[in-house]
Design a protein around this motif. Structure first.
Motif, short mmCIF file in Angstrom:
data_model
loop_
_atom_site.label_atom_id
_atom_site.label_comp_id
_atom_site.label_asym_id
_atom_site.label_seq_id
_atom_site.Cartn_x
_atom_site.Cartn_y
_atom_site.Cartn_z
N THR A 160 0.83 -1.20 0.00
CA THR A 160 0.00 0.00 0.00
C THR A 160 0.86 1.25 0.00
O THR A 160 0.55 2.23 -0.69
CB THR A 160 -0.93 0.00 1.23
N ALA A 161 1.94 1.24 0.78
CA ALA A 161 2.86 2.39 0.79
C ALA A 161 3.41 2.65 -0.60
O ALA A 161 3.48 3.81 -1.05
CB ALA A 161 3.99 2.13 1.78
N LEU A 199 -1.79 -0.83 10.44
CA LEU A 199 -0.57 -0.82 9.64
C LEU A 199 -0.78 -0.13 8.30
O LEU A 199 0.14 0.50 7.76
CB LEU A 199 -0.07 -2.25 9.44
N THR A 200 -1.99 -0.23 7.75
CA THR A 200 -2.26 0.41 6.47
C THR A 200 -2.22 1.93 6.59
O THR A 200 -1.68 2.61 5.71
CB THR A 200 -3.61 -0.05 5.91
N GLY A 214 3.94 6.22 2.38
CA GLY A 214 3.85 6.47 0.94
C GLY A 214 3.79 7.95 0.61
O GLY A 214 4.35 8.38 -0.40
N LEU A 215 3.13 8.73 1.46
CA LEU A 215 2.99 10.16 1.20
C LEU A 215 4.29 10.93 1.40
O LEU A 215 4.52 11.96 0.75
CB LEU A 215 1.90 10.75 2.10
N SER A 235 9.26 1.61 -0.33
CA SER A 235 9.53 0.21 0.01
C SER A 235 10.59 0.11 1.09
O SER A 235 10.47 -0.68 2.04
CB SER A 235 9.96 -0.55 -1.24
N ASN A 236 11.64 0.92 0.98
CA ASN A 236 12.72 0.88 1.97
C ASN A 236 12.27 1.46 3.31
O ASN A 236 12.58 0.90 4.37
CB ASN A 236 13.93 1.65 1.46
#
Length: 264
Positions: free
Chosen positions: A85-86, A162-163, A170-171, A180-181
């Motif tokens: 999701t991120a 967690l989402t 992600g933002l 991802s990292n």
């Protein structure tokens, strides 16, 4: 239509967009599912006999270790789906989709809510798949219908928490690789929890961290529900507390970051 009605319609539209995107590009979901499946098979068939020696004073067998392992793998799967999701949120940000949504007459919150609800739905479907594989290799839960409902509710609550954290990641990430990292703790923390071995077998410093970090109480609560062994008040309170706290933190962080106007 009222303001609430418009917001609900926008939420449904964004949820539909997220689910259609997942259906058209399933590779991201399949890639993040590969790791928990491989870990499940690895720890059962390669390390199962050796790891079971650390359970019940060395009197456990592989079947006992499967029962111990599966709840941890299930919650590790939740963390890995949230990492996807991120990456998805960051992709929307970097490709300019979010910038276009900002100019449209839609509820701003619906953009994030669509990602979150869509991720929770995908997570629950993924957990059914993982659970099916676990049952096929010998996992035998001993839960009542009420305990199954409670276990599903707990997994959905962990996924929600967690989402929202993943949406914030992600933002703030500059690119999908960075997302991802930056989201790696969501997949690494289960390795430092009671997912694979009891915390009382760890050195003292690791033991304290493993016992009180978010995943361990959630895993112990899920383990107690699925195996019918009792969850313990301490684990249940810590699990729900961590989930609610992370949900609120992730929501406020994501909302503040999303509402910040981009630099020109």
């Amino acid at each position: 239509m009222s303001t609430a009605g418009h917001a609900f319609r926008d939420n449904v539209t964004m949820l539909r967009r997220t689910l259609l995107h997942a259906r058209r590009y399933p590779s991201l979901t399949l890639n993040v599912l590969l790791t928990p499946v491989m870990l499940l098979l690895l720890f059962v068939y390669v390390f199962g006999n050796a790891m079971s020696a650390g359970l019940n004073g060395g009197h456990a067998d592989r079947a006992d270790y499967i029962a111990y392992l599966v709840p941890g793998i299930l919650l590790m799967t939740v963390g890995m789906i949230s990492l996807g999701t991120a990456v998805s949120v960051c992709t929307d940000m970097t490709e300019g989709v979010i910038a276009r949504f900002r100019t449209m007459a839609i509820s701003r919150a619906s953009v994030l809510i669509g990602h979150v609800i869509g991720s929770v739905i995908q997570t629950m479907l993924a957990l059914v798949l993982i659970l099916g594989i676990a049952l096929a290799i010998g996992f035998r839960p001993d839960a009542t219908p009420v305990e199954w409902i409670a276990a599903a509710g707990l997994m959905a609550l962990v996924s929600l928490a967690l989402t929202w954290i993943a949406v914030g990641i992600g933002l703030v990430s500059p690119n999908p690789e960075g997302a991802s990292n930056l989201g790696m703790p969501l997949t690494m923390l289960p390795l430092l929890s009671s997912a694979f071995v009891p915390v009382n077998s760890m050195p003292s410093g690791f033991r304290w961290f493993a016992e009180y970090q978010p995943f361990s109480p959630c895993i112990e609560t899920l383990r107690g529900l699925l195996l019918g062994s009792g969850i313990g008040t301490k684990n249940a309170v810590l699990a729900v507390g961590w989930c609610l706290g992370l949900t609120v933190l992730g929501y406020l962080w994501s909302k503040a970051r999303f509402n910040r106007e981009p630099k020109r």
